[in-house]
Design an enzyme around this catalytic site. Structure first.
Site, short mmCIF file in Angstrom:
data_model
loop_
_atom_site.label_atom_id
_atom_site.label_comp_id
_atom_site.label_asym_id
_atom_site.label_seq_id
_atom_site.Cartn_x
_atom_site.Cartn_y
_atom_site.Cartn_z
N ALA A 13 46.15 30.03 35.65
CA ALA A 13 45.25 30.74 34.75
C ALA A 13 45.75 32.16 34.47
O ALA A 13 46.74 32.64 35.04
CB ALA A 13 43.84 30.77 35.32
N HIS A 14 45.02 32.83 33.60
CA HIS A 14 45.38 34.18 33.12
C HIS A 14 45.49 35.18 34.26
O HIS A 14 44.66 35.22 35.17
CB HIS A 14 44.35 34.66 32.10
CG HIS A 14 42.93 34.60 32.62
ND1 HIS A 14 42.35 35.61 33.33
CD2 HIS A 14 42.01 33.63 32.53
CE1 HIS A 14 41.12 35.29 33.65
NE2 HIS A 14 40.88 34.07 33.18
N GLY A 15 46.53 35.99 34.20
CA GLY A 15 46.67 37.12 35.12
C GLY A 15 47.15 36.76 36.51
O GLY A 15 47.18 37.62 37.39
N CYS A 16 47.53 35.51 36.76
CA CYS A 16 48.04 35.14 38.10
C CYS A 16 49.42 35.74 38.31
O CYS A 16 50.21 35.89 37.38
CB CYS A 16 48.11 33.63 38.25
SG CYS A 16 46.51 32.83 38.38
N GLY A 49 43.63 35.59 38.01
CA GLY A 49 43.90 36.73 38.88
C GLY A 49 44.37 36.39 40.28
O GLY A 49 44.41 37.27 41.15
#
Length: 348
Positions: free
Chosen positions: A247-250, A267
């Site tokens: 997912a986003h920001g990992c 995250g």
């Protein structure tokens, strides 16, 4: 190819071999095979003593063995030539490369490909049928873009990277050198960003980017999302299996391995050399330390310390999980014991 040639090409990886004591037994090797399916002329391998029974059954002409004198003697007694090494599986992987070479089309651009004049294409690049490459894309030397790949604007792709058929690379994504993106994967698509309001969900635009460092491999139908701001990053030499979602920001470290159907929420921060087995799920903002391992179907809701091995959902230390599992099997018996004790106390 003679076994002696294979030994020479393996170099220091081959610690010893049967040719030293029996130079006359230098079989011609025509291919590689699993030990249980091997036939005359093939090379296979044994990882350890627990597979000793296979040495007595295999029809292989040669074996890669561990540094185990008993296994080596057993092979010699059956006139099977052998190579001994501290890492049989790694040596076998090198041996496979001597016989098998993945499909590599010759450099050219197919006439049906649509390549923007604003794209920069390196030397000796293959661009297959119906590929679409938008403006601002930069593709390095000797890259291979298979049919039906779509590359959005301002993407950078490093030297020798391979994009297999039907994968999609979204805007501003950066992919390093020697990466492999398998069919159906989607890199850099919008993260799942919506803000609740009294009127419903308000879309948060995903203005960030996705970065894959050198040597990253992404399996079929996997997805790596870009964030609203900042970056999603996959560290050097990390390998993702099929159907993995990042997912986003990992932030994923170097030399990690994620098996099929692993899912990371937004995250998540993962250290180096982390292994996540099949269907592991990781909740928002969790941190996983270097060298940690999560066994299959673990649900990780809290931070994992470096080197820790966890299992189950919610995830607990693996040693505790094994103890609990042993008790779980005995629950029917324990329940009957409890009923007998309750009855006895009631009678008293």
């Amino acid at each position: 190819m003679k076994l002696s040639e294979i030994v020479a090409k393996l170099g220091k990886l081959a610690a010893s071999d049967s040719l030293t004591s029996n130079p006359g037994c230098d079989p011609n090797i025509t291919g590689v095979a699993p030990v249980e399916e091997a036939t005359a002329g093939t090379l296979s391998y044994i990882e350890g003593a627990k597979f000793a029974a296979m040495v007595a059954k295999t029809a292989a002409s040669a074996l890669i063995l561990p540094l185990d004198p008993a296994l080596q003697t057993q092979a010699s007694d059956r006139d099977i030539a052998w190579i001994a090494t501290a890492e049989p599986r790694l040596a076998f992987a090198h041996a496979i490369k001597l016989f098998y070479h993945p499909f590599q089309p010759s450099p050219r651009t197919h006439p049906t490909a649509v390549v923007s004049p604003g794209a920069t294409i390196g030397k000796d690049v293959y661009i297959g049928a119906h590929v679409v490459i938008h403006a601002g894309v930069k593709i390095g030397d000797r890259a291979c873009i298979h049919p039906n790949v779509v590359i959005y604007p301002d993407v950078t792709i490093g030297d020798r990277t391979v994009l297999h058929a039907n994968c999609t690379i979204h805007e501003r994504t950066q992919i390093g050198a020697d990466c492999v993106i398998h069919s159906g994967a989607v890199i850099g698509a919008e993260g799942f960003g919506f803000v609740p309001t009294p009127q419903g969900w308000f879309k948060m635009e995903q203005s960030g980017c996705t970065i894959l460092e050198d040597g990253v491999e992404v399996g079929c139908n996997s997805t790596i999302d870009r964030p609203a701001v900042g970056e999603t990053r996959i560290g050097r030499n990390t390998k993702l299996d099929n159907l993995v979602h990042i997912a986003h920001g990992c932030q994923i470290g170097q030399n990690c391995a994620f098996a099929a159907q692993v899912g990371l929420a937004g995250g998540v921060k993962v250290g180096d050399r982390v292994i996540l087995a099949g269907q592991v799920g990781v909740a928002n903002q969790v941190k996983i330390g270097d060298g940690a391992i999560a066994t299959a179907q673990s649900g990780i809701h809290n931070d994992i310390q470096p080197g820790e091995i966890v299992s189950s959902s919610p995830a607990v230390p693996n040693k505790l999980y094994l103890k609990v599992s042993a008790i779980y099997k005995r629950l029917p018996e324990m329940y009957q014991t409890l009923k007998r004790l309750q009855k006895k106390l009631g009678d008293d």
